[in-house]
Design a protein around this motif. Sequence first.
Motif, mmCIF file in Angstrom:
data_model
loop_
_atom_site.group_PDB
_atom_site.id
_atom_site.type_symbol
_atom_site.label_atom_id
_atom_site.label_comp_id
_atom_site.label_asym_id
_atom_site.label_seq_id
_atom_site.Cartn_x
_atom_site.Cartn_y
_atom_site.Cartn_z
ATOM 1 N N LEU A 1 4.242 -15.363 -39.479
ATOM 2 C CA LEU A 1 4.826 -16.460 -38.701
ATOM 3 C C LEU A 1 5.743 -15.926 -37.610
ATOM 4 C CD1 LEU A 1 5.327 -19.453 -38.164
ATOM 5 C CD2 LEU A 1 7.146 -19.385 -39.873
ATOM 6 N N LEU A 2 6.561 -14.949 -37.933
ATOM 7 C CA LEU A 2 7.488 -14.416 -36.933
ATOM 8 C C LEU A 2 6.735 -13.793 -35.759
ATOM 9 C CD1 LEU A 2 10.335 -13.852 -36.003
ATOM 10 C CD2 LEU A 2 10.358 -11.783 -37.408
ATOM 11 N N ILE A 3 5.724 -12.989 -36.041
ATOM 12 C CA ILE A 3 4.961 -12.358 -34.962
ATOM 13 C C ILE A 3 4.213 -13.406 -34.150
ATOM 14 C CG2 ILE A 3 3.076 -10.780 -34.423
ATOM 15 C CD1 ILE A 3 5.709 -9.422 -35.276
ATOM 16 N N ASP A 4 3.625 -14.384 -34.826
ATOM 17 C CA ASP A 4 2.903 -15.450 -34.128
ATOM 18 C C ASP A 4 3.850 -16.252 -33.243
ATOM 19 O OD1 ASP A 4 0.474 -17.067 -33.717
ATOM 20 O OD2 ASP A 4 1.577 -18.624 -34.789
ATOM 21 N N THR A 5 5.056 -16.517 -33.742
ATOM 22 C CA THR A 5 6.049 -17.242 -32.959
ATOM 23 C C THR A 5 6.423 -16.475 -31.704
ATOM 24 O OG1 THR A 5 6.967 -18.325 -34.928
ATOM 25 C CG2 THR A 5 8.393 -18.191 -32.989
ATOM 26 N N ILE A 6 6.668 -15.182 -31.851
ATOM 27 C CA ILE A 6 7.036 -14.348 -30.694
ATOM 28 C C ILE A 6 5.929 -14.365 -29.657
ATOM 29 C CG2 ILE A 6 7.504 -11.993 -29.915
ATOM 30 C CD1 ILE A 6 8.817 -11.548 -32.716
ATOM 31 N N ARG A 7 4.703 -14.153 -30.101
ATOM 32 C CA ARG A 7 3.581 -14.086 -29.156
ATOM 33 C C ARG A 7 3.381 -15.420 -28.443
ATOM 34 N NH1 ARG A 7 1.558 -9.193 -29.585
ATOM 35 N NH2 ARG A 7 1.283 -8.135 -31.587
ATOM 36 N N LYS A 8 3.507 -16.527 -29.142
ATOM 37 C CA LYS A 8 3.354 -17.837 -28.511
ATOM 38 C C LYS A 8 4.473 -18.108 -27.515
ATOM 39 C CE LYS A 8 0.698 -20.173 -32.135
ATOM 40 N NZ LYS A 8 0.712 -21.196 -33.214
ATOM 41 N N CYS A 9 5.697 -17.731 -27.891
ATOM 42 C CA CYS A 9 6.830 -17.946 -26.984
ATOM 43 C C CYS A 9 6.689 -17.113 -25.712
ATOM 44 C CB CYS A 9 8.143 -17.608 -27.692
ATOM 45 S SG CYS A 9 8.598 -18.769 -29.002
ATOM 46 N N LEU A 10 6.176 -15.913 -25.846
ATOM 47 C CA LEU A 10 6.025 -15.032 -24.688
ATOM 48 C C LEU A 10 5.077 -15.599 -23.637
ATOM 49 C CD1 LEU A 10 5.947 -11.500 -26.366
ATOM 50 C CD2 LEU A 10 7.665 -12.328 -24.749
ATOM 51 N N VAL A 11 4.101 -16.393 -24.072
ATOM 52 C CA VAL A 11 3.151 -16.961 -23.107
ATOM 53 C C VAL A 11 3.499 -18.410 -22.751
ATOM 54 C CG1 VAL A 11 1.291 -15.411 -23.769
ATOM 55 C CG2 VAL A 11 1.520 -17.610 -24.943
ATOM 56 N N GLY A 12 4.718 -18.825 -23.116
ATOM 57 C CA GLY A 12 5.215 -20.106 -22.629
ATOM 58 C C GLY A 12 5.114 -21.285 -23.565
ATOM 59 N N HIS A 13 4.739 -21.039 -24.821
ATOM 60 C CA HIS A 13 4.654 -22.133 -25.780
ATOM 61 C C HIS A 13 5.937 -22.231 -26.604
ATOM 62 C CE1 HIS A 13 0.470 -22.692 -24.831
ATOM 63 N NE2 HIS A 13 0.187 -21.427 -25.143
ATOM 64 N N ASN A 14 6.267 -23.424 -27.061
ATOM 65 C CA ASN A 14 7.323 -23.600 -28.048
ATOM 66 C C ASN A 14 6.707 -23.520 -29.434
ATOM 67 O OD1 ASN A 14 9.266 -23.933 -26.111
ATOM 68 N ND2 ASN A 14 9.204 -26.156 -26.152
ATOM 69 N N CYS A 15 7.431 -22.949 -30.373
ATOM 70 C CA CYS A 15 6.898 -22.780 -31.726
ATOM 71 C C CYS A 15 8.001 -23.073 -32.741
ATOM 72 C CB CYS A 15 6.360 -21.364 -31.913
ATOM 73 S SG CYS A 15 5.420 -21.129 -33.429
ATOM 74 N N TYR A 16 7.907 -24.232 -33.370
ATOM 75 C CA TYR A 16 8.853 -24.625 -34.409
ATOM 76 C C TYR A 16 8.140 -24.564 -35.758
ATOM 77 C CZ TYR A 16 12.298 -26.450 -31.037
ATOM 78 O OH TYR A 16 13.228 -26.571 -30.055
ATOM 79 N N SER A 17 8.805 -24.022 -36.760
ATOM 80 C CA SER A 17 8.189 -23.926 -38.081
ATOM 81 C C SER A 17 8.052 -25.312 -38.702
ATOM 82 C CB SER A 17 8.998 -23.007 -38.991
ATOM 83 O OG SER A 17 10.208 -23.625 -39.402
ATOM 84 N N ASP A 18 7.231 -25.404 -39.741
ATOM 85 C CA ASP A 18 7.009 -26.695 -40.397
ATOM 86 C C ASP A 18 8.311 -27.290 -40.916
ATOM 87 O OD1 ASP A 18 4.324 -26.526 -39.887
ATOM 88 O OD2 ASP A 18 3.780 -25.816 -41.894
ATOM 89 N N GLY A 19 9.180 -26.431 -41.470
ATOM 90 C CA GLY A 19 10.450 -26.923 -42.005
ATOM 91 C C GLY A 19 11.307 -27.564 -40.933
ATOM 92 N N VAL A 20 11.363 -26.943 -39.758
ATOM 93 C CA VAL A 20 12.136 -27.509 -38.649
ATOM 94 C C VAL A 20 11.504 -28.804 -38.164
ATOM 95 C CG1 VAL A 20 12.876 -27.151 -36.265
ATOM 96 C CG2 VAL A 20 13.033 -25.273 -37.906
ATOM 97 N N THR A 21 10.203 -28.794 -37.982
ATOM 98 C CA THR A 21 9.499 -29.977 -37.480
ATOM 99 C C THR A 21 9.674 -31.173 -38.408
ATOM 100 O OG1 THR A 21 7.843 -28.584 -36.390
ATOM 101 C CG2 THR A 21 7.257 -30.882 -36.781
ATOM 102 N N ASN A 22 9.557 -30.926 -39.692
ATOM 103 C CA ASN A 22 9.700 -32.020 -40.660
ATOM 104 C C ASN A 22 11.096 -32.625 -40.621
ATOM 105 O OD1 ASN A 22 7.066 -31.630 -41.508
ATOM 106 N ND2 ASN A 22 7.632 -30.333 -43.236
ATOM 107 N N VAL A 23 12.103 -31.770 -40.500
ATOM 108 C CA VAL A 23 13.479 -32.256 -40.468
ATOM 109 C C VAL A 23 13.767 -33.019 -39.178
ATOM 110 C CG1 VAL A 23 15.882 -31.513 -40.323
ATOM 111 C CG2 VAL A 23 14.404 -30.554 -42.077
ATOM 112 N N LEU A 24 13.270 -32.520 -38.057
ATOM 113 C CA LEU A 24 13.482 -33.227 -36.789
ATOM 114 C C LEU A 24 12.803 -34.592 -36.795
ATOM 115 C CD1 LEU A 24 13.167 -30.381 -34.127
ATOM 116 C CD2 LEU A 24 15.227 -31.346 -35.148
ATOM 117 N N ASN A 25 11.713 -34.703 -37.529
ATOM 118 C CA ASN A 25 11.054 -36.004 -37.651
ATOM 119 C C ASN A 25 11.932 -37.002 -38.405
ATOM 120 O OD1 ASN A 25 8.764 -35.258 -36.250
ATOM 121 N ND2 ASN A 25 7.645 -34.624 -38.076
#
Length: 218
Positions: free
Chosen positions: A125-149
């Motif tokens: 997850l950490l590596i995937d998050t870094i790679r997605k952020c580097l190309v301009g995507h936002n990446c929130y984990s499931d735990g964060v997304t669920n709480v923000l909902n």
Amino acid sequence: MNLYNPTFLIVDDHPMILNSYLRLLKEKFVESQFYTSENIEKAIGFIDDCKSIDVLIVDFNLTKQINSENSIVDGAGLAFYAQNKFPKIKTIVITGHEEALILYGIHKKVKPDGFLVKGDVTDELLIDTIRKCLVGHNCYSDGVTNVLNIVAKRELMQQDQYVEILMLLDKGYKVQEICDIVYKSSSTVQRMLSTLKKEFDVNDLSELLKQVKMQGYI
């Protein structure tokens, strides 16, 4: 920004976690440059002295480490400082908190590119998050997304003034003390508390706090 070998600043006050992140990233970004810090002061030094930092990975809780000159008390403040110095920096905040209002506050004020709760974090997850952020995507984990909902379901909990009052109540402040802290009249604070009690369908402040905690807001 080098998408393949970015310059990293990693900040966490737990040496084992810090070293774990560092070992993992060195395996995946072999030619990258890495700066690490266990405290705010050292991290600010890197931010001030480096010509460029591409990725900041920062823990939200940096306990008892206060930069008096810049009034930075946590990872959110450090992230905001880095964003001002390097507008193109990719910010990834990691936290052990799962309380809705704390996570929402970070999301609203810092607007991190990546946002993870520690319970979700894996190497992948950490590596995937870094790679997605580097190309301009936002990446929130499931735990964060669920709480923000959870917060999204109650508009009142998206308003800073109500959140601040709830946080102060939870810390044990009396109503008159809260009035002094938030610079509002007693009648205004009482009216806001009445609105909160109505929102959570309770009759007194102790029940209000109980419901707010049971529903995961604090």
